[in-house]
Structures are given as structure tokens and as C-alpha cells.
Enzyme design. Structure first.
Site, PDB file in Angstrom:
ATOM      1  N   HIS A  60      -3.399   4.208  -2.329  1.00  0.00           N
ATOM      2  CA  HIS A  60      -4.359   3.398  -1.564  1.00  0.00           C
ATOM      3  C   HIS A  60      -4.957   4.207  -0.417  1.00  0.00           C
ATOM      4  CE1 HIS A  60      -1.686   0.266  -3.398  1.00  0.00           C
ATOM      5  NE2 HIS A  60      -2.854  -0.274  -3.666  1.00  0.00           N
TER       6      HIS A  60
ATOM      7  N   LEU B 181       0.823  -1.209   0.000  1.00  0.00           N
ATOM      8  CA  LEU B 181       0.000   0.000   0.000  1.00  0.00           C
ATOM      9  C   LEU B 181       0.858   1.261   0.000  1.00  0.00           C
ATOM     10  CD1 LEU B 181      -2.773  -1.031   2.562  1.00  0.00           C
ATOM     11  CD2 LEU B 181      -2.608  -1.548   0.118  1.00  0.00           C
ATOM     12  N   HIS B 182       0.327   2.308  -0.643  1.00  0.00           N
ATOM     13  CA  HIS B 182       1.007   3.599  -0.739  1.00  0.00           C
ATOM     14  C   HIS B 182      -0.032   4.711  -0.667  1.00  0.00           C
ATOM     15  CE1 HIS B 182      -0.434   3.456  -4.861  1.00  0.00           C
ATOM     16  NE2 HIS B 182       0.308   2.372  -5.106  1.00  0.00           N
TER      17      HIS B 182
END
Length: 273
Positions: free
Chosen positions: A36, A32-33
Site C-alpha cells: 500500500h 496496510l503494508h
């Protein structure tokens, strides 16, 4: 708030029963980043409860693609979900999603699944739509949130929901970019330093094409192509907002895919002709 983290289908059924209000789903493959995080914030704006699924779906990877090395960053993923106020994080095992194995009933994406990304990644969208349909059935969300960075995927999911009368609202979320314009992607971490510098050319091409929109579709494509010189381009395409024929005027979408080293990146922007 610390999210409830569950792994088995039985655990999830119990966690789902405890949720209140409309349920928002953010399906992910992990790593996730900030993109997201934007999906999760979109879910929280709707209100109710938010479920994030983390599942690296094997059926959407081709035989020569990066399933085995796809990044897995569980601790960081849970930290992000905690910071963004997620209610439930579900990390199902393969047998929870595919109890009879990956071969069975699948969702055919139709003609749109065979062009652009579908032409380069045979069977990809069958895998995507099938797993999304499964999670819609398992989670039973009121709203599901998808990023516009994967625009063809978003269009196909929206079409699937409409054609199969699924009681889910599909909410698009704008692409999140680095300061230099590069679209955030879990695959960006594969880029070498030199390839990272070259990768921003995709965004430059899209923005140049959008700037040239007053000149019509050909001007858009020519301006974008001029910024892609030296890159291994898979496709550069201009389509209407549903990825049909190119309109003479009005809303359109400019899309690009290119390879940098061993990494394949995609991006797109809205264009008004």
C-alpha cells in the site's frame, strides 16, 4: 504531514473541497503494508493531493469468506499514511457507501469476471467494481492507483473505466514482495509458520515459468506446475496482458491461486513469450 482523518460523507465533502491539484485515490480495505505504501508513493509522484480510503467492502466477500475476521489495524494504518504524506484518510461507514443498502444498482463485470478469480469467488468482481465505481463518484479522482498483485481486478477496473467513459486514469503499480519472493498481502498474516514456508512456492512457480518463456506457452506452464507440487492449487493460467487468449508471442501474464491451510493466496508475473 499529518493527514486529515474523516469518517462521515459530510466531513469528506468538506475535506475534498480543500484539496489542491489533481486528486489521486488509493482505495484500500485497511491492514496496510509496504504494498500500500508503494501505491501511495505512486500517487505522490503524480503530484497534487492524495486520498486513501479505508473500507472493508462487504459486497466482495462470499458467504464462506473472511469478512468478519478480515484484519483491522487502524492505528498502524494511520501511522503509515502519515509517514507517506497522505492528505486525507477517509474511513466511511457502510451507510455512506451504500445509503440504500447493498442491494441496488451494481456493475456487471462481464465475461472476464466469471473466470480465474471469478470462477472461484462468485459475485466477487461485481462487489469490487461497484464499490470502486462508487468511490470514483464520491472522490472524483484524476488518477486511481491499483496494485498489479490483484491483476484481474486491475484489468476489470481499467475495462470499466474505458467502457463507461469514466474520467479517471487507472495507474498500475508493480507487486511488492518479501525478500524470498512472496507477494505482500494483508492475508499473509493468517498463515501458520509452516504455511508461510510453503507459500513462497507460488512465487517460485511464477519465476520458473517466466524463465522458461523462450520455450513457449507449454514450457511456461510445465515449469511453473513443477514448483507447485504438494500445494492445493486453484488455478494456474497463462493469458495475454488483458487476460484474453494465450498469445503465441509477446506480452503475457502467468497467474496462480492456491490454498494454504485456511488462507487463499493469489499472485502473478508478466511473461514475454
Amino acid at each position: 504531514m499529518t493527514p486529515r482523518v474523516v469518517r462521515s460523507r459530510v466531513e469528506f465533502v468538506d475535506a475534498r473541497a480543500a484539496l489542491t491539484g489533481p486528486v489521486n485515490l488509493v482505495p484500500t480495505m485497511g491492514a496496510l503494508h509496504a504494498g500500500h505504501a508503494a501505491l501511495i508513493r505512486s500517487a505522490r509522484q503524480v503530484g497534487g493531493s492524495t486520498v486513501v480510503t479505508i473500507f472493508v467492502n462487504p459486497t466482495q466477500f462470499g458467504p464462506n469468506e473472511d469478512l468478519s475476521k478480515y484484519p483491522r489495524t487502524l492505528d498502524a494504518d494511520l501511522e503509515l499514511c502519515t509517514a507517506e504524506g497522505v492528505d486525507v484518510v477517509w474511513m466511511p461507514a457502510g451507510e455512506d457507501v451504500y445509503p440504500h443498502g447493498p442491494v441496488g444498482v451494481t456493475v456487471d463485470p462481464g465475461p472476464l469476471g466469471a473466470v480465474l478469480e471469478g470462477a472461484s469467488r462468485f459475485g466477487h468482481f461485481t462487489g469490487v467494481l461497484t464499490v470502486v465505481a462508487k468511490f470514483f463518484g464520491l472522490v472524483q479522482p484524476a488518477v486511481a492507483h491499483f496494485g498489479e498483485k490483484d491483476y484481474q481486478q486491475y484489468c476489470l477496473i481499467e475495462q470499466m473505466v474505458a467502457d463507461l467513459n469514466m474520467p479517471v486514469t487507472v495507474q498500475p503499480v508493480p507487486t511488492v514482495r518479501e525478500p524470498d519472493g512472496l507477494a505482500l498481502s494483508s492475508r499473509n498474516r493468517y498463515l501458520s509458520a509452516d504455511d508461510r514456508l510453503r507459500a513462497v512456492g507460488l512465487a517460485r512457480a511464477l519465476f520458473a515459468g517466466r524463465k522458461a518463456a523462450r520455450g513457449g506457452s507449454q514450457a511456461v506452464l510445465e515449469a511453473a506446475a513443477a514448483e507447485l507440487v504438494g500445494l492445493d492449487v486453484d488455478y494456474l493460467a497463462l493469458r495475454d496482458r488483458t487476460l484474453g487468449e494465450v498469445p503465441e508471442h509477446g506480452e503475457a501474464r502467468l497467474l496462480v491461486a492456491a490454498r494454504l491451510g485456511g488462507t487463499r493466496l493469489i499472485d502473478n508475473v508478466a511473461v514475454r513469450l
